[in-house]
Scaffold this motif. Structure first.
Motif, PDB file in Angstrom:
ATOM      1  N   ALA A   1      -2.087   9.340  -2.844  1.00 55.77           N
ATOM      2  CA  ALA A   1      -2.542   8.859  -3.895  1.00 55.77           C
ATOM      3  C   ALA A   1      -2.556   9.813  -5.126  1.00 55.77           C
TER       4      ALA A   1
ATOM      5  N   ARG B   1     -14.550   3.904   4.207  1.00 59.14           N
ATOM      6  CA  ARG B   1     -15.223   3.285   2.777  1.00 59.14           C
ATOM      7  C   ARG B   1     -16.403   2.653   3.504  1.00 59.14           C
TER       8      ARG B   1
ATOM      9  N   ARG C   1      -8.604   2.564  -2.941  1.00 62.16           N
ATOM     10  CA  ARG C   1      -9.161   4.094  -2.941  1.00 62.16           C
ATOM     11  C   ARG C   1     -10.400   4.107  -3.269  1.00 62.16           C
TER      12      ARG C   1
ATOM     13  N   HIS D   1       0.261   2.239  -7.619  1.00 65.32           N
ATOM     14  CA  HIS D   1      -0.867   1.881  -8.317  1.00 65.32           C
ATOM     15  C   HIS D   1      -1.090   0.539  -8.688  1.00 65.32           C
TER      16      HIS D   1
ATOM     17  N   LEU E   1     -10.742   3.584   6.716  1.00 64.01           N
ATOM     18  CA  LEU E   1     -10.513   4.422   5.418  1.00 64.01           C
ATOM     19  C   LEU E   1     -11.837   5.159   5.339  1.00 64.01           C
TER      20      LEU E   1
ATOM     21  N   LEU F   1       0.912  -1.246   0.084  1.00 66.66           N
ATOM     22  CA  LEU F   1       0.150  -0.207  -0.051  1.00 66.66           C
ATOM     23  C   LEU F   1       1.056   1.338  -0.152  1.00 66.66           C
TER      24      LEU F   1
ATOM     25  N   VAL G   1      -2.781   4.966   1.485  1.00 68.19           N
ATOM     26  CA  VAL G   1      -3.394   4.957   0.171  1.00 68.19           C
ATOM     27  C   VAL G   1      -4.133   6.176   0.130  1.00 68.19           C
ATOM     28  N   GLU G   2      -4.603   6.890   1.297  1.00 68.69           N
ATOM     29  CA  GLU G   2      -4.968   8.240   1.287  1.00 68.69           C
ATOM     30  C   GLU G   2      -4.105   9.367   0.921  1.00 68.69           C
ATOM     31  N   HIS G   3      -3.217   9.280   1.634  1.00 68.21           N
ATOM     32  CA  HIS G   3      -2.129  10.524   1.850  1.00 68.21           C
ATOM     33  C   HIS G   3      -1.542  10.727   0.564  1.00 68.21           C
TER      34      HIS G   3
ATOM     35  N   SER H   1      -3.965  -1.082  -3.397  1.00 69.25           N
ATOM     36  CA  SER H   1      -4.023   0.074  -3.312  1.00 69.25           C
ATOM     37  C   SER H   1      -5.461   0.694  -4.187  1.00 69.25           C
ATOM     38  N   ASN H   2      -5.451   0.433  -5.344  1.00 68.07           N
ATOM     39  CA  ASN H   2      -6.377   0.978  -6.032  1.00 68.07           C
ATOM     40  C   ASN H   2      -7.760   0.562  -5.364  1.00 68.07           C
TER      41      ASN H   2
END
Lengths: 368, 299
Positions: free
Chosen positions: A368, A301, A244, A236, A299, A232, A364-366, A240-241
């Motif tokens: 991306a 989600r 996201r 890409h 996250l 992660l 994965v957030e920071h 990780s995708n």
């Protein structure tokens, strides 16, 4: 490996390469800036000014360099930035390397091409880090095979020819594959059954096995195979995708434990693997285990819980209509457990993840 | 492994205990007269910031299963527990007879290890791999600390000094037809190899009563093969409304003296079989004794 793979070399160059590079007539191509027949200059560099410097650093007498294939991926760039402070770094990738530090030599061409050999001839390669593994579910099987298997075979051939003492291959814990009968923590000896339900990663398993046979056949080269769990970060890759996605799919009634690892911890593991004397296969498990549902909750989600009897066919159809980039067999990753035991890496490599589980997930957030 | 102090039901990281869940637990505890949360808090648990251990065990989910198990154990089957103090501390393998079509025997043994053993212990049972393919069950079993029945998992947990419950008869045992009740089916040899490899004591466990909870007349093997399930029992009572539940038989649970074996875990099957036979014979004689002592099915 050496003689047999001599055959596919030429056909290999004929395969369609998505980059605008010409296929055979290199010398007339505008990208190739050097019509110079000298082997050390046959490398393609971004501009003429840098080429001069590149030539200087890739003299055979130069300091031993680390050759990174797939250097322009997110992970490759991170690794290159980490390694170039310690010694010369040479990269091969058909993609450009934006913001490349000046002392990193980047050869922008397809690793399957014969020019790869020239890089070996011209530079004093002390180690090869093979990150250039393609996993694009849209690419054809032929493309996958020539890239991941034939291309890698050639690379191994050059390594023996130029007696490179170290090889680090970034495989993946996915070669074990998510299965209902998996042990909670798979050791390095577990069978590589990743491709039995997902033929799309057959070549990744072959790549791992090629590296294993190289390990045994060429004891003079220290071969290290790293099998990290889901990486992660800003990378890409599929995990990780997936994380996201605003509404990632999960399967109703399934909530496997997953392991994740931060990209920088993988870079550190590669560095540890480059130390002289280290050889073998190492799982990299990351900082801990977490149920998928709680990872997604962290996250923020809102997973879409799909009943598993229909999920496969629906996702397969969406994939065919190009509405998603996740092929249906990847659903097994949100259904069954595929976790590894990395005690060998911790003992032998002396490596352990530095990022906490929380930081790894939030990466994965920071980035991306 | 993250080894946080064993204070359990403080789920960190936003997984606060739900007020509804707390109320359910409080109500259940009052009805059953047991301090379930208190006992769960005392079991050894190595959780991470997500409230689970490395195998996915979450006491905050498992407590609902414990509530159900306690109900079965205390009220429905009114289990008589004999000699549970014989279970040693540290790593141990509970080897039990498997019976009753549905694994209520596992619930009873698990509940008695939490409620009747001192200190309370969480039993990790080796679950049929097929369960992993069932939605909800795979998730529930994992959160309740039950694990996929492969030797690697068992070995790892024994090295973590856990208590493992193994039914070496497997599905052959649970789906016994009525005429074969209390006759142990063939034992697998894997548990003995693991016990030898990990120097783990074996406690034989006999459960009397569960064979009569469902009357299985026939094991339809062809049907089982077609639907991909390990067994397909033919149980007439399932067609009578209200009798889908097991008959409220009384369970009698006997724990034997711990047995230790020594030898090479990679020995020949024949050598291992002899040792397994000792365990099997012990359980069979415990069963026979239990049946002799039993005065009635339901009381």
């Amino acid at each position: 490996m050496s003689v047999a793979s001599e055959r596919p070399k030429r056909p290999g160059a004929r395969f369609r390469v998505p980059s605008p590079l010409p296929e055979l007539a290199d010398l007339t191509a505008p990208e190739v800036l050097s019509p110079d027949p000298l082997p050390s200059i046959s490398s393609v560099v971004d501009d003429a000014g840098q080429r001069a410097r590149a030539v200087a650093t890739t003299e055979p007498t130069a300091e031993p360099a680390v050759l990174i294939t797939g250097i322009c991926g997110r992970l490759g760039r991170l690794l290159a930035r980490r390694l170039h402070r310690e010694g010369p770094v040479v990269g091969i990738d058909r993609r450009p390397f934006p913001g490349r530090p000046k002392d990193i030599v980047h050869h922008q061409f397809d690793v399957r091409r014969k020019k790869t050999r020239d890089v070996f001839r011209a530079s004093n390669v002390a180690a090869v880090v093979h990150l250039g593994v393609m996993h694009d579910p849209r690419a054809s099987e032929r493309e996958h095979h020539t890239w991941n298997v034939i291309g890698f075979q050639k690379l191994l051939e050059y390594m023996t020819q130029y007696s490179v003492p170290k090889l680090v291959v970034l495989s993946s814990a996915n070669v074990y594959g998510p299965q209902p009968e998996n042990a909670q923590f798979l050791t390095e000896e577990a069978p590589l059954s990743g491709a039995q339900d997902f033929s799309g990663i057959r070549d990744l398993v072959s790549l791992d096995q090629l590296a294993q046979s190289f390990f045994w056949r060429h004891p003079e080269t220290e071969t290290v195979i790293l099998r990290p769990v889901h990486i992660l970060g800003g990378v890409h890759n599929a995990p990780s995708n997936y994380l996201r996605l605003p509404r990632p799919w999960t399967l109703l009634g399934f909530d496997p434990m997953v392991q994740v690892i931060h990209e920088s911890d993988v870079v550190e593991a590669v560095r540890a693997a480059l130390r002289p004397g280290v050889r073998g296969i190492f799982n990299l498990a990351g900082p801990g285990e977490v149920p998928l549902s709680r990872l997604l909750a962290m996250l923020g989600r809102k997973p879409l819980r799909v009943p598993h009897p229909i999920a496969g066919s629906v996702l397969g159809r969406l994939f065919r209509w190009r509405l998603t980039s996740f092929p249906a067999p990847e659903l097994d990753h949100v259904k069954y457990v595929c976790m590894v035991d990395d005690s060998r890496a911790r003992q032998v490599l002396g490596w352990e993840p530095r990022k906490s589980l929380r930081d790894t997930i939030l990466a994965v957030e920071h980035e991306a | 492994m993250a080894s946080t102090p064993p204070a359990v039901p403080t789920a960190g990281h936003g997984y606060a205990l739900s007020p509804v869940g707390e109320q359910i637990m409080a109500l259940g505890e009052r009805l059953l007269g047991e301090d379930l949360r208190g006992r769960l808090a005392r079991i050894s648990f190595h959780g991470n910031e997500f409230g689970v251990d490395r195998f996915g065990f979450d006491p905050n989910v498992a407590r609902y299963a414990l509530l159900f198990a306690t109900f079965l154990h205390r009220m429905y089957f009114r289990t008589e527990v004999h000699d549970i103090h014989r279970v040693p501390q540290g790593r141990v393998m509970l080897i039990a007879n498997h019976s009753g079509q549905l694994p209520f025997d596992g619930f009873a043994i698990g509940a008695s290890m939490v409620l009747d053993a001192e200190p309370p212990r969480m039993v990790r049972s080796m679950v049929e791999r097929w369960v992993q393919t069932l939605p909800f069950f795979s998730q529930l079993f994992q959160r309740c600390g039950q694990i996929v029945g492969v030797p690697e998992n068992c070995e790892r947990l024994l090295e973590m000094e856990e208590a493992i419950l193994v039914f070496p008869e497997g599905t052959r045992g649970i789906s016994k037809t009525f005429d074969q009740r209390y006759q142990l089916a063939d034992f697998g040899l894997g548990f003995m190899r693991l016990a030898l490899a990990t120097h783990c004591p074996i406690v034989p466990v006999a459960l009397v009563g569960a064979e009569e909870q469902y009357i299985n007349l026939h094991d339809a093997k062809t049907v089982a093969k077609v639907i991909g399930a390990p067994t397909a029992p033919v149980i007439p009572q399932w067609f009578i409304p209200g009798l889908q539940l097991p008959l409220p038989v009384r369970y009698r649970l006997y724990f034997g003296e711990p047995m230790t074996f020594s030898g090479d875990p990679d020995d020949d099957d024949a050598v291992i079989e002899e040792k397994v036979w000792v365990v099997k014979a012990t359980i069979q004689s415990m069963l026979n004794r239990g049946l002799k002592e039993r005065k009635g099915l339901f009381w």
